[in-house]
Design a protein around this motif. Structure first.
Motif, PDB file in Angstrom:
ATOM      1  N   MET A  94     -16.982 -14.358  -5.390  1.00 35.25           N
ATOM      2  CA  MET A  94     -15.702 -13.924  -4.840  1.00 35.25           C
ATOM      3  C   MET A  94     -14.702 -13.647  -5.959  1.00 35.25           C
ATOM      4  O   MET A  94     -13.996 -12.629  -5.945  1.00 35.25           O
ATOM      5  N   LYS A  95     -14.634 -14.543  -6.914  1.00 35.21           N
ATOM      6  CA  LYS A  95     -13.720 -14.384  -8.047  1.00 35.21           C
ATOM      7  C   LYS A  95     -14.034 -13.098  -8.801  1.00 35.21           C
ATOM      8  O   LYS A  95     -13.133 -12.318  -9.140  1.00 35.21           O
ATOM      9  N   LYS A  96     -15.310 -12.849  -9.036  1.00 38.04           N
ATOM     10  CA  LYS A  96     -15.725 -11.633  -9.738  1.00 38.04           C
ATOM     11  C   LYS A  96     -15.350 -10.378  -8.943  1.00 38.04           C
ATOM     12  O   LYS A  96     -14.896  -9.389  -9.511  1.00 38.04           O
ATOM     13  N   ALA A  97     -15.537 -10.450  -7.638  1.00 39.64           N
ATOM     14  CA  ALA A  97     -15.241  -9.295  -6.783  1.00 39.64           C
ATOM     15  C   ALA A  97     -13.758  -8.940  -6.824  1.00 39.64           C
ATOM     16  O   ALA A  97     -13.394  -7.774  -6.990  1.00 39.64           O
ATOM     17  N   GLU A 141     -11.571  -9.782  -9.120  1.00 37.98           N
ATOM     18  CA  GLU A 141     -11.207  -9.354 -10.476  1.00 37.98           C
ATOM     19  C   GLU A 141     -11.656  -7.924 -10.745  1.00 37.98           C
ATOM     20  O   GLU A 141     -11.031  -7.197 -11.524  1.00 37.98           O
ATOM     21  N   ALA A 142     -12.743  -7.508 -10.070  1.00 38.71           N
ATOM     22  CA  ALA A 142     -13.273  -6.151 -10.251  1.00 38.71           C
ATOM     23  C   ALA A 142     -12.558  -5.124  -9.375  1.00 38.71           C
ATOM     24  O   ALA A 142     -12.873  -3.931  -9.446  1.00 38.71           O
ATOM     25  N   GLY A 143     -11.620  -5.576  -8.557  1.00 40.03           N
ATOM     26  CA  GLY A 143     -10.831  -4.642  -7.766  1.00 40.03           C
ATOM     27  C   GLY A 143     -11.126  -4.592  -6.283  1.00 40.03           C
ATOM     28  O   GLY A 143     -10.629  -3.700  -5.585  1.00 40.03           O
ATOM     29  N   ALA A 144     -11.905  -5.535  -5.765  1.00 42.34           N
ATOM     30  CA  ALA A 144     -12.163  -5.567  -4.318  1.00 42.34           C
ATOM     31  C   ALA A 144     -10.865  -5.898  -3.579  1.00 42.34           C
ATOM     32  O   ALA A 144     -10.059  -6.712  -4.038  1.00 42.34           O
ATOM     33  N   ASP A 145     -10.659  -5.245  -2.448  1.00 47.17           N
ATOM     34  CA  ASP A 145      -9.497  -5.546  -1.623  1.00 47.17           C
ATOM     35  C   ASP A 145      -9.767  -6.764  -0.748  1.00 47.17           C
ATOM     36  O   ASP A 145      -8.882  -7.595  -0.517  1.00 47.17           O
ATOM     37  N   PHE A 146     -11.005  -6.854  -0.239  1.00 41.73           N
ATOM     38  CA  PHE A 146     -11.424  -7.947   0.631  1.00 41.73           C
ATOM     39  C   PHE A 146     -12.855  -8.334   0.269  1.00 41.73           C
ATOM     40  O   PHE A 146     -13.540  -7.620  -0.461  1.00 41.73           O
ATOM     41  N   VAL A 147     -13.307  -9.466   0.799  1.00 43.79           N
ATOM     42  CA  VAL A 147     -14.715  -9.823   0.683  1.00 43.79           C
ATOM     43  C   VAL A 147     -15.234 -10.254   2.049  1.00 43.79           C
ATOM     44  O   VAL A 147     -14.486 -10.809   2.867  1.00 43.79           O
ATOM     45  N   ALA A 160     -21.360  -3.555  -2.363  1.00 39.39           N
ATOM     46  CA  ALA A 160     -21.964  -4.713  -3.022  1.00 39.39           C
ATOM     47  C   ALA A 160     -21.257  -4.944  -4.352  1.00 39.39           C
ATOM     48  O   ALA A 160     -20.612  -4.039  -4.892  1.00 39.39           O
ATOM     49  N   LEU A 161     -21.365  -6.152  -4.872  1.00 40.54           N
ATOM     50  CA  LEU A 161     -20.789  -6.420  -6.188  1.00 40.54           C
ATOM     51  C   LEU A 161     -21.721  -5.883  -7.271  1.00 40.54           C
ATOM     52  O   LEU A 161     -21.319  -5.083  -8.110  1.00 40.54           O
ATOM     53  N   ASP A 162     -22.978  -6.320  -7.232  1.00 37.29           N
ATOM     54  CA  ASP A 162     -23.928  -5.818  -8.223  1.00 37.29           C
ATOM     55  C   ASP A 162     -25.311  -5.509  -7.646  1.00 37.29           C
ATOM     56  O   ASP A 162     -26.103  -4.821  -8.268  1.00 37.29           O
ATOM     57  N   MET A 183     -18.337   2.876  -5.629  1.00 39.72           N
ATOM     58  CA  MET A 183     -17.373   3.276  -4.613  1.00 39.72           C
ATOM     59  C   MET A 183     -16.041   3.670  -5.240  1.00 39.72           C
ATOM     60  O   MET A 183     -15.447   4.703  -4.903  1.00 39.72           O
ATOM     61  N   ARG A 184     -15.548   2.850  -6.164  1.00 38.21           N
ATOM     62  CA  ARG A 184     -14.276   3.133  -6.809  1.00 38.21           C
ATOM     63  C   ARG A 184     -14.340   4.471  -7.565  1.00 38.21           C
ATOM     64  O   ARG A 184     -13.404   5.267  -7.531  1.00 38.21           O
ATOM     65  N   LYS A 185     -15.455   4.721  -8.232  1.00 39.63           N
ATOM     66  CA  LYS A 185     -15.621   5.973  -8.982  1.00 39.63           C
ATOM     67  C   LYS A 185     -15.570   7.172  -8.037  1.00 39.63           C
ATOM     68  O   LYS A 185     -14.931   8.192  -8.329  1.00 39.63           O
ATOM     69  N   LEU A 186     -16.240   7.055  -6.899  1.00 36.41           N
ATOM     70  CA  LEU A 186     -16.247   8.144  -5.922  1.00 36.41           C
ATOM     71  C   LEU A 186     -14.857   8.390  -5.356  1.00 36.41           C
ATOM     72  O   LEU A 186     -14.401   9.530  -5.244  1.00 36.41           O
ATOM     73  N   TYR A 187     -14.163   7.320  -4.981  1.00 39.33           N
ATOM     74  CA  TYR A 187     -12.826   7.470  -4.408  1.00 39.33           C
ATOM     75  C   TYR A 187     -11.830   8.006  -5.442  1.00 39.33           C
ATOM     76  O   TYR A 187     -10.941   8.793  -5.103  1.00 39.33           O
ATOM     77  N   ASP A 188     -11.978   7.580  -6.682  1.00 43.43           N
ATOM     78  CA  ASP A 188     -11.111   8.095  -7.733  1.00 43.43           C
ATOM     79  C   ASP A 188     -11.327   9.604  -7.903  1.00 43.43           C
ATOM     80  O   ASP A 188     -10.384  10.367  -8.125  1.00 43.43           O
ATOM     81  N   GLY A 189     -12.598  10.020  -7.798  1.00 41.28           N
ATOM     82  CA  GLY A 189     -12.920  11.439  -7.910  1.00 41.28           C
ATOM     83  C   GLY A 189     -12.330  12.244  -6.760  1.00 41.28           C
ATOM     84  O   GLY A 189     -11.792  13.339  -6.965  1.00 41.28           O
ATOM     85  N   ILE A 190     -12.422  11.692  -5.567  1.00 38.73           N
ATOM     86  CA  ILE A 190     -11.864  12.357  -4.387  1.00 38.73           C
ATOM     87  C   ILE A 190     -10.349  12.480  -4.510  1.00 38.73           C
ATOM     88  O   ILE A 190      -9.757  13.519  -4.225  1.00 38.73           O
ATOM     89  N   LYS A 191      -9.714  11.389  -4.961  1.00 42.17           N
ATOM     90  CA  LYS A 191      -8.265  11.382  -5.130  1.00 42.17           C
ATOM     91  C   LYS A 191      -7.843  12.410  -6.172  1.00 42.17           C
ATOM     92  O   LYS A 191      -6.860  13.135  -6.008  1.00 42.17           O
TER      93      LYS A 191
END
Length: 227
Positions: free
Chosen positions: A20-23, A25-31, A200-202, A215-223
């Motif tokens: 959870m801590k890793k998630a 810290e990596a930018g997850a909004d929820f778990v 998933a985390l990893d 996911m973050r990479k894809l959304y950043d690209g879309i944005k």
């Protein structure tokens, strides 16, 4: 920006908190915490260790019959689901079929105003949209937060599934498909109106699940393309 919920499926209480801590810290909004991966006797210990982060958590205790790993009896699962709800997470995930056959649990969740995510899965196919629309109608009885997950055999299945968002007025729908052909729906669901999408985390917990970084990479690209 699209919200992402990282699924945590670990077999030890300490590992749950660590992941959870890793998630976060990596930018997850929820778990989403999959308590069914733990031994039944360790579930509440995990809730305690999660502490104040419960407000950013989806609590899930999935039975084997519903594609989960809970090793206890169904009676024990009902008791633990109530305790998970009492812990006041952001959402407690309860299957539609479970609510339909457990009036006591359904009544408790309603009377106690527990934010409930009503879920339904098809691990083999994507049924006709008429059937899925009927399922969404059933879900409305129990909550406005609903989750419909199918298995896509083709891109056509995925595109057809996305059309369900148009008929989900008044709901907070999370609709996507598992499998390689369903990856598109995992990305698009948040763009179609889902309050969040799963990642998933990893390592993937479900077929076709992407990692948080992907996911973050894809959304950043879309944005970036929109701006």
């Amino acid at each position: 920006m699209a919200k992402i919920c990282v699924t945590i499926a670990e077999e030890s209480v300490g590992k749950v908190k660590e992941q959870m801590k890793k998630a976060f810290e990596a930018g997850a909004d929820f778990v989403e915490v999959r308590f069914d991966f733990l031994k039944p006797g360790e579930v509440m210990a995990a809730v305690d260790i999660i502490g104040e982060d419960r407000g950013r958590c989806v609590f899930t205790l999935r039975s084997v019959a519903q594609g989960g790993k809970f090793s206890g009896t169904e009676e024990e699962r009902m008791r633990l689901l109530r305790k998970l709800a009492e812990a006041k997470p952001m959402l407690v995930d309860v299957e539609l079929d479970t609510l339909k056959v457990n009036d006591n649990l359904a009544d408790y969740l309603e009377l106690a105003s527990i934010p409930t995510l009503v879920s339904w899965h098809d691990f083999e196919k994507t049924p006709p949209n008429e059937e899925l629309s009927s399922i969404l109608t059933e879900m409305r009885i129990f909550s406005t937060y609903v989750k419909v997950v199918t298995t896509a055999k083709s891109v056509d299945d995925s595109l057809r599934l996305m059309a369900l968002y148009e008929g989900a007025l008044g709901l907070h729908p999370i609709i996507f498909a598992m499998g390689e052909a369903g990856v598109l729906t995992r990305v698009m669901s948040a763009l179609y109106g889902a309050p969040y999408t799963y990642a998933a985390l990893d390592r993937a917990v479900a077929p076709g699940q992407l990692t948080l970084a992907q996911m973050r990479k894809l959304y950043d690209g879309i944005k970036g393309n929109r701006s």
